[in-house]
Scaffold this motif. Structure first.
Motif, PDB file in Angstrom:
ATOM      1  N   ALA A   1       9.690  31.138   3.882  1.00 39.87           N
ATOM      2  CA  ALA A   1      10.687  30.201   3.357  1.00 39.87           C
ATOM      3  C   ALA A   1      10.350  28.738   3.641  1.00 39.87           C
ATOM      4  O   ALA A   1      11.011  27.834   3.111  1.00 39.87           O
ATOM      5  N   LEU A   2       9.332  28.472   4.440  1.00 36.76           N
ATOM      6  CA  LEU A   2       9.003  27.092   4.799  1.00 36.76           C
ATOM      7  C   LEU A   2       8.506  26.312   3.582  1.00 36.76           C
ATOM      8  O   LEU A   2       7.697  26.800   2.800  1.00 36.76           O
ATOM      9  N   THR A   3       9.006  25.077   3.447  1.00 30.80           N
ATOM     10  CA  THR A   3       8.595  24.215   2.336  1.00 30.80           C
ATOM     11  C   THR A   3       7.310  23.470   2.701  1.00 30.80           C
ATOM     12  O   THR A   3       6.880  23.450   3.865  1.00 30.80           O
ATOM     13  N   LYS A   4       6.696  22.839   1.693  1.00 31.73           N
ATOM     14  CA  LYS A   4       5.494  22.040   1.956  1.00 31.73           C
ATOM     15  C   LYS A   4       5.787  20.913   2.932  1.00 31.73           C
ATOM     16  O   LYS A   4       4.973  20.609   3.799  1.00 31.73           O
ATOM     17  N   ARG A   5       6.956  20.304   2.801  1.00 32.66           N
ATOM     18  CA  ARG A   5       7.318  19.218   3.719  1.00 32.66           C
ATOM     19  C   ARG A   5       7.425  19.737   5.150  1.00 32.66           C
ATOM     20  O   ARG A   5       6.974  19.077   6.097  1.00 32.66           O
ATOM     21  N   GLU A   6       8.013  20.910   5.319  1.00 30.47           N
ATOM     22  CA  GLU A   6       8.152  21.478   6.660  1.00 30.47           C
ATOM     23  C   GLU A   6       6.791  21.855   7.243  1.00 30.47           C
ATOM     24  O   GLU A   6       6.540  21.651   8.446  1.00 30.47           O
ATOM     25  N   MET A   7       5.900  22.370   6.402  1.00 29.73           N
ATOM     26  CA  MET A   7       4.560  22.699   6.885  1.00 29.73           C
ATOM     27  C   MET A   7       3.814  21.437   7.299  1.00 29.73           C
ATOM     28  O   MET A   7       3.099  21.416   8.303  1.00 29.73           O
ATOM     29  N   HIS A   8       3.994  20.370   6.524  1.00 31.73           N
ATOM     30  CA  HIS A   8       3.359  19.102   6.874  1.00 31.73           C
ATOM     31  C   HIS A   8       3.898  18.582   8.208  1.00 31.73           C
ATOM     32  O   HIS A   8       3.149  18.023   9.009  1.00 31.73           O
ATOM     33  N   ARG A   9       5.197  18.786   8.447  1.00 36.00           N
ATOM     34  CA  ARG A   9       5.789  18.351   9.715  1.00 36.00           C
ATOM     35  C   ARG A   9       5.180  19.108  10.889  1.00 36.00           C
ATOM     36  O   ARG A   9       4.911  18.528  11.944  1.00 36.00           O
ATOM     37  N   VAL A  10       4.938  20.407  10.709  1.00 41.16           N
ATOM     38  CA  VAL A  10       4.307  21.202  11.763  1.00 41.16           C
ATOM     39  C   VAL A  10       2.937  20.628  12.107  1.00 41.16           C
ATOM     40  O   VAL A  10       2.612  20.400  13.278  1.00 41.16           O
ATOM     41  N   VAL A  11       2.142  20.363  11.071  1.00 43.35           N
ATOM     42  CA  VAL A  11       0.789  19.839  11.288  1.00 43.35           C
ATOM     43  C   VAL A  11       0.837  18.462  11.933  1.00 43.35           C
ATOM     44  O   VAL A  11       0.109  18.183  12.899  1.00 43.35           O
ATOM     45  N   SER A  12       1.702  17.593  11.428  1.00 41.77           N
ATOM     46  CA  SER A  12       1.785  16.231  11.962  1.00 41.77           C
ATOM     47  C   SER A  12       2.211  16.237  13.420  1.00 41.77           C
ATOM     48  O   SER A  12       1.650  15.506  14.249  1.00 41.77           O
ATOM     49  N   ALA A  13       3.209  17.082  13.761  1.00 44.88           N
ATOM     50  CA  ALA A  13       3.699  17.141  15.133  1.00 44.88           C
ATOM     51  C   ALA A  13       2.615  17.633  16.082  1.00 44.88           C
ATOM     52  O   ALA A  13       2.432  17.085  17.182  1.00 44.88           O
ATOM     53  N   CYS A  14       1.875  18.661  15.666  1.00 42.13           N
ATOM     54  CA  CYS A  14       0.835  19.210  16.532  1.00 42.13           C
ATOM     55  C   CYS A  14      -0.361  18.263  16.660  1.00 42.13           C
ATOM     56  O   CYS A  14      -0.850  18.007  17.766  1.00 42.13           O
ATOM     57  N   ASN A  15      -0.808  17.735  15.536  1.00 40.66           N
ATOM     58  CA  ASN A  15      -2.014  16.907  15.564  1.00 40.66           C
ATOM     59  C   ASN A  15      -1.784  15.577  16.266  1.00 40.66           C
ATOM     60  O   ASN A  15      -2.721  14.985  16.801  1.00 40.66           O
TER      61      ASN A  15
END
Length: 220
Positions: free
Chosen positions: A196-210
């Protein structure tokens, strides 16, 4: 299943310590003794070589738990069971619909390509990504727990998949060497990969981790 197979008092059953306590509890309820074996660092499931090393004359069964959407090397484990006359039981995870698995794999592929500073999961052998489990190096910048706190502060849900290995719990404490289990419990973190995760939410995961950086150690 253990009771139905005649496993009971005086028997030993090889189980993983990396995971839920219910498997060891089931062995105890059957009257047998749980014996903990180490895991494969790629699949997080029982390592056949470690199971072989744990087998004694009292071993009656092995309980194999498939973990995070990766399957154990069940072929080798069944072969080991046949050589020693052992019952080999499997505990699987709930199966998701095919379209949901396909979407999880898409999101996992995105994370594989974008994440930096963590060790992403190996996607071999039909990984269904019930959980997307990364390893956060514990060499100071940052460690897993600090990393998790920082990621949550940025609005990304994450969880420690196994907080305490079963052999560390008071009721099952054993003096046993399980280096891969210990390491995995200390460095693994499950990141969101739900269909159910959106592209925006996936981008947030990557941005937060990186944004946290991190230094990869040599191979664990």
């Amino acid at each position: 299943m253990l009771r139905a197979a005649g496993v009971g008092v005086g028997d030993e059953v090889v189980v993983p310590a990396f995971g839920n306590v219910e498997v060891a509890e089931a062995v105890t309820l059957a009257g047998a003794l749980p014996v903990f074996a180490d895991i494969d660092p790629v699949t997080y499931c029982l390592d056949p070589d470690a199971v072989q090393a744990a087998v004694t004359a009292r071993t009656a069964a092995v309980v194999v738990v498939h973990r995070f959407g990766r399957r154990a090397d069940i072929g080798r484990l069944h072969a080991l069971g046949q050589r020693h006359g052992l019952l080999v039981l499997e505990q699987g995870e709930s199966e998701a619909p095919y379209d949901e698995i396909a979407q999880r794999r898409q999101r996992a592929a995105y994370l594989d390509a974008k994440l930096k500073g963590v060790r992403t999961p190996d996607g071999g052998d039909g990984h269904t990504y019930q959980q997307y489990v990364v390893r956060v190096p514990g060499n100071g910048r940052p460690d897993r727990d600090a990393f998790a706190r920082a990621v949550r502060a940025k609005g990304v849900e994450c969880r420690v998949p196994v907080k305490t290995p079963v052999h560390r719990l008071p009721e099952f404490r054993r003096c046993v060497s399980l280096p891969q289990t210990e390491l995995a419990a200390d460095v693994t973190l499950a990141l969101p990969v739900d269909a159910a995760l959106t592209k925006r939410e996936m981008h947030r995961v990557v941005s937060a981790c990186n944004a946290l950086g991190g230094l990869l150690q040599p191979a664990f």
